[in-house]
Design a protein around this motif. Structure first.
Motif, short mmCIF file in Angstrom:
data_model
loop_
_atom_site.label_atom_id
_atom_site.label_comp_id
_atom_site.label_asym_id
_atom_site.label_seq_id
_atom_site.Cartn_x
_atom_site.Cartn_y
_atom_site.Cartn_z
N LEU A 166 -58.86 21.42 18.02
CA LEU A 166 -59.44 21.41 16.67
C LEU A 166 -58.51 22.00 15.61
O LEU A 166 -58.50 21.54 14.47
N PHE A 167 -57.72 22.98 15.99
CA PHE A 167 -56.89 23.64 14.98
C PHE A 167 -55.46 23.13 14.94
O PHE A 167 -54.55 23.82 14.51
N THR A 168 -55.29 21.87 15.33
CA THR A 168 -53.97 21.24 15.20
C THR A 168 -53.85 20.61 13.81
O THR A 168 -54.86 20.25 13.19
N PRO A 169 -52.62 20.44 13.34
CA PRO A 169 -52.44 19.73 12.06
C PRO A 169 -53.01 18.31 12.13
O PRO A 169 -53.55 17.82 11.13
N GLU A 170 -52.93 17.66 13.29
CA GLU A 170 -53.46 16.29 13.43
C GLU A 170 -54.97 16.26 13.18
O GLU A 170 -55.47 15.37 12.49
N ALA A 171 -55.71 17.23 13.75
CA ALA A 171 -57.17 17.27 13.57
C ALA A 171 -57.53 17.62 12.13
O ALA A 171 -58.57 17.22 11.64
N ARG A 172 -56.67 18.36 11.48
CA ARG A 172 -56.91 18.71 10.08
C ARG A 172 -56.69 17.51 9.17
O ARG A 172 -57.41 17.30 8.21
N ARG A 173 -55.71 16.67 9.51
CA ARG A 173 -55.35 15.53 8.67
C ARG A 173 -56.16 14.27 8.94
O ARG A 173 -56.35 13.45 8.06
N SER A 174 -56.60 14.08 10.20
CA SER A 174 -57.31 12.85 10.55
C SER A 174 -58.29 13.12 11.68
O SER A 174 -58.24 14.16 12.33
N TRP A 175 -59.19 12.15 11.90
CA TRP A 175 -60.20 12.29 12.94
C TRP A 175 -59.56 12.38 14.31
O TRP A 175 -58.71 11.56 14.66
N VAL A 176 -59.97 13.39 15.07
CA VAL A 176 -59.55 13.55 16.46
C VAL A 176 -60.83 13.61 17.29
O VAL A 176 -61.75 14.38 16.99
N GLU A 177 -60.90 12.79 18.32
CA GLU A 177 -62.09 12.73 19.19
C GLU A 177 -62.32 14.07 19.88
O GLU A 177 -61.37 14.79 20.19
N PRO A 178 -63.59 14.40 20.14
CA PRO A 178 -63.90 15.64 20.87
C PRO A 178 -63.22 15.65 22.24
O PRO A 178 -63.10 14.61 22.89
N ASP A 179 -62.80 16.84 22.67
CA ASP A 179 -62.15 16.96 23.98
C ASP A 179 -62.99 17.76 24.98
O ASP A 179 -62.62 17.87 26.14
N VAL A 180 -64.13 18.29 24.55
CA VAL A 180 -64.99 19.07 25.45
C VAL A 180 -66.22 18.26 25.83
O VAL A 180 -66.53 18.10 27.01
N GLU A 181 -66.91 17.72 24.83
CA GLU A 181 -68.13 16.94 25.05
C GLU A 181 -68.26 15.94 23.92
O GLU A 181 -67.94 16.25 22.77
N ALA A 182 -68.72 14.74 24.22
CA ALA A 182 -68.91 13.71 23.19
C ALA A 182 -70.03 14.12 22.24
O ALA A 182 -70.99 14.79 22.63
N LEU A 183 -69.89 13.70 20.99
CA LEU A 183 -70.97 13.92 20.03
C LEU A 183 -72.19 13.11 20.45
O LEU A 183 -72.04 12.09 21.14
N PRO A 184 -73.39 13.53 20.05
CA PRO A 184 -74.58 12.73 20.36
C PRO A 184 -74.43 11.30 19.86
O PRO A 184 -73.71 11.04 18.88
N VAL A 185 -75.11 10.39 20.49
CA VAL A 185 -74.98 8.97 20.19
C VAL A 185 -75.15 8.67 18.70
O VAL A 185 -74.34 7.97 18.12
N TYR A 186 -76.17 9.20 18.07
CA TYR A 186 -76.40 8.92 16.66
C TYR A 186 -75.34 9.56 15.78
O TYR A 186 -75.22 9.23 14.61
N ALA A 187 -74.56 10.48 16.32
CA ALA A 187 -73.52 11.14 15.54
C ALA A 187 -72.15 10.54 15.84
O ALA A 187 -71.15 11.06 15.43
N ALA A 188 -72.12 9.44 16.57
CA ALA A 188 -70.85 8.90 17.06
C ALA A 188 -70.01 8.21 16.01
O ALA A 188 -68.83 8.01 16.22
N GLY A 189 -70.56 7.82 14.90
CA GLY A 189 -69.73 7.12 13.92
C GLY A 189 -70.50 6.75 12.67
O GLY A 189 -71.65 7.15 12.50
N PRO A 190 -69.88 5.96 11.82
CA PRO A 190 -70.50 5.57 10.56
C PRO A 190 -71.82 4.83 10.75
O PRO A 190 -72.06 4.25 11.79
N LYS A 191 -72.63 4.85 9.68
CA LYS A 191 -73.94 4.21 9.69
C LYS A 191 -73.80 2.72 9.93
O LYS A 191 -72.91 2.08 9.53
#
Length: 146
Positions: free
Chosen positions: A121-146
């Motif tokens: 999470l605290f990498t420059p890459e995650a600060r500049r652009s979306w980086v997928e979770p590395d511990v647990e996936a976000l809930p299904v409804y939170a997975a992406g744009p509407k």
């Protein structure tokens, strides 16, 4: 917790107009602005909030760099989790919706570490652009744009 929609408008308009006093730009205020944007027919939260935060930071003298200021992954994850928490809450007033989102566990600033390690999470890459979770996936409804 917020007691009126006026409280949310104050935060959201202050962010948008870059007039919100910096001490009022708190963790909870980020979610208040996100919910306002999610519910607004005039904005797309994932498209518009990043620019609003970056411009607000600059207006407050905060640089948007690899080590401070705007953080893309945290911003998009927060919007997605707020959207997830809002499912089925259309009848709530704006401030009630914000309070509902916060009560879902998002009032804790450490909620994000359920999904991302600090190392990623605290990498420059995650600060500049979306980086997928590395511990647990976000809930299904939170997975992406509407």
């Amino acid at each position: 917790m917020y007691t009126s929609d006026k409280d949310i408008f104050h935060i959201a308009h202050g962010l948008r107009d870059r007039t919100l006093p910096k001490p009022e730009w708190t963790h909870n205020a980020h979610f208040a602005a996100a919910v306002w944007l999610i519910r607004s027919p005039l904005y797309d939260a994932e498209r518009d909030m990043p620019d609003m935060i970056q411009r607000y930071n600059l207006a407050c003298g905060v640089a948007n760099s690899d080590t401070e200021g705007y953080h893309e992954t945290i911003t998009l994850a927060s919007i997605r989790m707020a959207s997830h928490a809002l499912k089925g809450c259309e009848a709530l007033s704006l401030h009630e919706a914000v309070n509902h989102v916060l009560k879902s566990g998002l009032d804790r600033s450490d909620w994000i570490f359920r999904y991302w390690s600090k190392t990623i999470l605290f990498t420059p890459e995650a600060r500049r652009s979306w980086v997928e979770p590395d511990v647990e996936a976000l809930p299904v409804y939170a997975a992406g744009p509407k």
